[in-house]
Write a protein that holds these residues in place. Structure first.
Motif, PDB file in Angstrom:
ATOM      1  N   ALA A 254      27.356 -56.694  39.275  1.00 46.49           N
ATOM      2  CA  ALA A 254      26.739 -57.743  38.459  1.00 46.49           C
ATOM      3  C   ALA A 254      25.515 -58.353  39.154  1.00 46.49           C
ATOM      4  CB  ALA A 254      27.763 -58.823  38.142  1.00 46.49           C
ATOM      5  N   ALA A 255      25.468 -58.231  40.477  1.00 45.89           N
ATOM      6  CA  ALA A 255      24.307 -58.761  41.214  1.00 45.89           C
ATOM      7  C   ALA A 255      23.049 -57.946  40.915  1.00 45.89           C
ATOM      8  CB  ALA A 255      24.590 -58.759  42.723  1.00 45.89           C
ATOM      9  N   GLY A 256      23.218 -56.821  40.245  1.00 48.12           N
ATOM     10  CA  GLY A 256      22.062 -56.019  39.854  1.00 48.12           C
ATOM     11  C   GLY A 256      21.565 -56.383  38.467  1.00 48.12           C
ATOM     12  N   GLN A 257      21.996 -57.520  37.983  1.00 53.57           N
ATOM     13  CA  GLN A 257      21.552 -58.003  36.665  1.00 53.57           C
ATOM     14  C   GLN A 257      20.917 -59.358  36.883  1.00 53.57           C
ATOM     15  OE1 GLN A 257      22.550 -56.436  33.583  1.00 53.57           O
ATOM     16  NE2 GLN A 257      21.745 -57.959  32.191  1.00 53.57           N
ATOM     17  N   SER A 258      19.644 -59.479  36.557  1.00 52.41           N
ATOM     18  CA  SER A 258      18.979 -60.759  36.762  1.00 52.41           C
ATOM     19  C   SER A 258      17.889 -60.908  35.706  1.00 52.41           C
ATOM     20  CB  SER A 258      18.364 -60.783  38.169  1.00 52.41           C
ATOM     21  OG  SER A 258      17.788 -62.032  38.422  1.00 52.41           O
ATOM     22  N   GLY A 259      17.854 -62.069  35.077  1.00 52.53           N
ATOM     23  CA  GLY A 259      16.900 -62.269  33.985  1.00 52.53           C
ATOM     24  C   GLY A 259      15.476 -61.852  34.363  1.00 52.53           C
ATOM     25  N   ALA A 260      14.955 -60.853  33.671  1.00 48.88           N
ATOM     26  CA  ALA A 260      13.580 -60.423  33.949  1.00 48.88           C
ATOM     27  C   ALA A 260      12.626 -61.537  33.531  1.00 48.88           C
ATOM     28  CB  ALA A 260      13.278 -59.141  33.180  1.00 48.88           C
ATOM     29  N   PRO A 261      11.697 -61.920  34.416  1.00 48.23           N
ATOM     30  CA  PRO A 261      10.774 -62.998  34.071  1.00 48.23           C
ATOM     31  C   PRO A 261       9.853 -62.602  32.915  1.00 48.23           C
ATOM     32  CG  PRO A 261      10.230 -62.037  36.216  1.00 48.23           C
ATOM     33  CD  PRO A 261      11.496 -61.397  35.760  1.00 48.23           C
ATOM     34  N   GLU A 262       9.379 -63.604  32.201  1.00 48.24           N
ATOM     35  CA  GLU A 262       8.488 -63.338  31.064  1.00 48.24           C
ATOM     36  C   GLU A 262       7.252 -62.563  31.495  1.00 48.24           C
ATOM     37  OE1 GLU A 262       8.606 -63.333  27.803  1.00 48.24           O
ATOM     38  OE2 GLU A 262      10.698 -63.771  28.219  1.00 48.24           O
ATOM     39  N   SER A 263       6.776 -62.876  32.717  1.00 53.21           N
ATOM     40  CA  SER A 263       5.572 -62.183  33.198  1.00 53.21           C
ATOM     41  C   SER A 263       5.807 -60.673  33.266  1.00 53.21           C
ATOM     42  CB  SER A 263       5.165 -62.716  34.574  1.00 53.21           C
ATOM     43  OG  SER A 263       6.257 -62.644  35.474  1.00 53.21           O
ATOM     44  N   LEU A 264       7.022 -60.279  33.662  1.00 51.03           N
ATOM     45  CA  LEU A 264       7.325 -58.847  33.745  1.00 51.03           C
ATOM     46  C   LEU A 264       7.451 -58.249  32.343  1.00 51.03           C
ATOM     47  CD1 LEU A 264       8.080 -56.264  35.288  1.00 51.03           C
ATOM     48  CD2 LEU A 264      10.458 -57.046  35.291  1.00 51.03           C
TER      49      LEU A 264
ATOM     50  N   ALA B 272      15.635 -54.278  30.794  1.00 49.77           N
ATOM     51  CA  ALA B 272      14.714 -55.039  31.657  1.00 49.77           C
ATOM     52  C   ALA B 272      15.460 -55.907  32.680  1.00 49.77           C
ATOM     53  CB  ALA B 272      13.782 -55.892  30.809  1.00 49.77           C
ATOM     54  N   ASP B 273      16.502 -56.621  32.247  1.00 48.86           N
ATOM     55  CA  ASP B 273      17.238 -57.492  33.175  1.00 48.86           C
ATOM     56  C   ASP B 273      17.922 -56.676  34.271  1.00 48.86           C
ATOM     57  OD1 ASP B 273      16.458 -59.605  31.647  1.00 48.86           O
ATOM     58  OD2 ASP B 273      18.410 -59.943  30.701  1.00 48.86           O
ATOM     59  N   ARG B 274      18.454 -55.551  33.864  1.00 52.04           N
ATOM     60  CA  ARG B 274      19.190 -54.704  34.805  1.00 52.04           C
ATOM     61  C   ARG B 274      18.209 -54.069  35.824  1.00 52.04           C
ATOM     62  NH1 ARG B 274      23.893 -54.645  36.402  1.00 52.04           N
ATOM     63  NH2 ARG B 274      24.322 -52.815  37.625  1.00 52.04           N
ATOM     64  N   LEU B 275      17.074 -53.626  35.325  1.00 46.67           N
ATOM     65  CA  LEU B 275      16.084 -53.009  36.223  1.00 46.67           C
ATOM     66  C   LEU B 275      15.513 -54.048  37.179  1.00 46.67           C
ATOM     67  CD1 LEU B 275      14.203 -50.710  33.676  1.00 46.67           C
ATOM     68  CD2 LEU B 275      15.755 -49.979  35.505  1.00 46.67           C
ATOM     69  N   PHE B 276      15.226 -55.228  36.626  1.00 47.77           N
ATOM     70  CA  PHE B 276      14.670 -56.282  37.481  1.00 47.77           C
ATOM     71  C   PHE B 276      15.698 -56.718  38.524  1.00 47.77           C
ATOM     72  CE2 PHE B 276      13.853 -60.804  38.439  1.00 47.77           C
ATOM     73  CZ  PHE B 276      12.633 -60.650  39.081  1.00 47.77           C
ATOM     74  N   GLY B 277      16.944 -56.883  38.092  1.00 47.97           N
ATOM     75  CA  GLY B 277      18.006 -57.289  39.026  1.00 47.97           C
ATOM     76  C   GLY B 277      18.183 -56.288  40.147  1.00 47.97           C
ATOM     77  N   THR B 278      18.187 -55.021  39.798  1.00 44.16           N
ATOM     78  CA  THR B 278      18.345 -53.978  40.815  1.00 44.16           C
ATOM     79  C   THR B 278      17.147 -53.988  41.765  1.00 44.16           C
ATOM     80  OG1 THR B 278      19.483 -52.642  39.162  1.00 44.16           O
ATOM     81  CG2 THR B 278      18.775 -51.512  41.153  1.00 44.16           C
TER      82      THR B 278
END
Lengths: 203, 78
Positions: free
Chosen positions: B57-67, A17-23
């Motif tokens: 690494a810029a393609g990694q970002s904490g997915a929000p709870e809503s998602l 999820a984090d990787r997909l969202f970040g991308t």
């Protein structure tokens, strides 16, 4: 539906999820749009799940679906997709080859033992993200497909519907622009100063 | 590739294709040999490799709870 398949799918999505969202965030540059994109890609992935031959390739497979979903929508939004996809290269002074490494090796910086390591350590994740987000669409997408998602040049070319040579030249320009933006940021934020306290480098 | 060893200039020309694993194995091996013996090109290659890792690494970002909640809801209905 086979409960085992559904569970494995859910576990993989949770893990990625984090990787997909970040991308998605790097592609759309907007959190709301990124959420939409991930949800759409996940729904499409589930619908075509039977096409995934090798479960070990799950991430590459779903990243491809995500990229494809984004590129299709992005092209669709433009009245003249082929023209809009091409960056304005005429008089594009800023996309000339530019090397951050070479800039950091100018004589005035060489009293540092390793200026490039020092600056690299001082650059924050958000600095890189901002530089990426500042790239023109066609360049940014090429970098995201290849550097962030790990697609080959050929795969990126197929996703974008352009020749491999176009991917290669967009990547070269994108990297030049990205490094130029990071160099400008390094100068403006004082990362080249010896007494800068913003990082862990100065060894 | 040509029979004479590649120059530093040629190495830099192929550096990104090398880092992207887009070269044939023979050319990649030649670049590796050069990097083993050339401090300048090695430093440059390491710098570009590290920068690529930062971009990845810029393609990694904490997915929000809503998602996460939305995905969970979606998958419960598959």
């Amino acid at each position: 539906v086979d409960v085992g398949i559904r569970q494995r799918f859910a576990v993989e999505i949770e893990r990625l999820a984090d990787r997909l969202f970040g991308t998605a965030l790097r592609l759309t540059r907007n959190r709301g749009d990124a959420e939409e994109l991930v949800a759409e890609a996940v729904a499409k992935a589930w619908a075509t799940c039977s096409e995934l031959r090798d479960p070990h390739r799950f991430e590459a497979w779903i990243q491809r679906i995500l990229a494809n979903t984004f590129v299709s929508a992005w092209r669709h939004r433009r009245a003249s997709p082929e023209i809009a996809l091409e960056p304005d290269e005429a008089g594009d002074q800023e996309s000339r080859p530019f090397s951050l490494f070479e800039r950091l090796h100018q004589p005035f910086l060489l009293w540092w033992s390793n200026p490039e390591e020092s600056v690299m350590a001082k650059l924050l994740g958000e600095d890189i993200e901002r530089a990426l987000d500042g790239l023109p669409d066609a360049y940014r997408i090429a970098v995201v497909l290849v550097d962030v998602q790990g697609h080959s040049y050929q795969e990126a070319a197929e996703l974008l519907g352009v020749p491999v040579g176009t991917v290669r030249s967009r990547l070269a320009r994108a990297r030049g622009l990205l490094q130029r933006a990071l160099w400008q940021h390094a100068r403006e934020a004082g990362l080249l100063d010896r007494d800068h306290q913003g990082g862990e480098a100065d060894e | 590739m040509s029979e004479s060893p590649m120059t530093c200039e040629e190495i830099l020309e192929h550096l990104f294709a090398y880092l992207d694993r887009e070269l044939d194995s023979q050319t990649a091996a030649e670049i590796e040999r050069h990097l083993d013996g050339c401090r300048g090109c090695f430093s440059r290659a390491e710098f570009e490799r590290k920068l690529q890792a930062r971009v990845r690494a810029a393609g990694q970002s904490g997915a929000p709870e809503s998602l996460r909640a939305r995905l969970k809801y979606l998958m419960e209905r598959f």
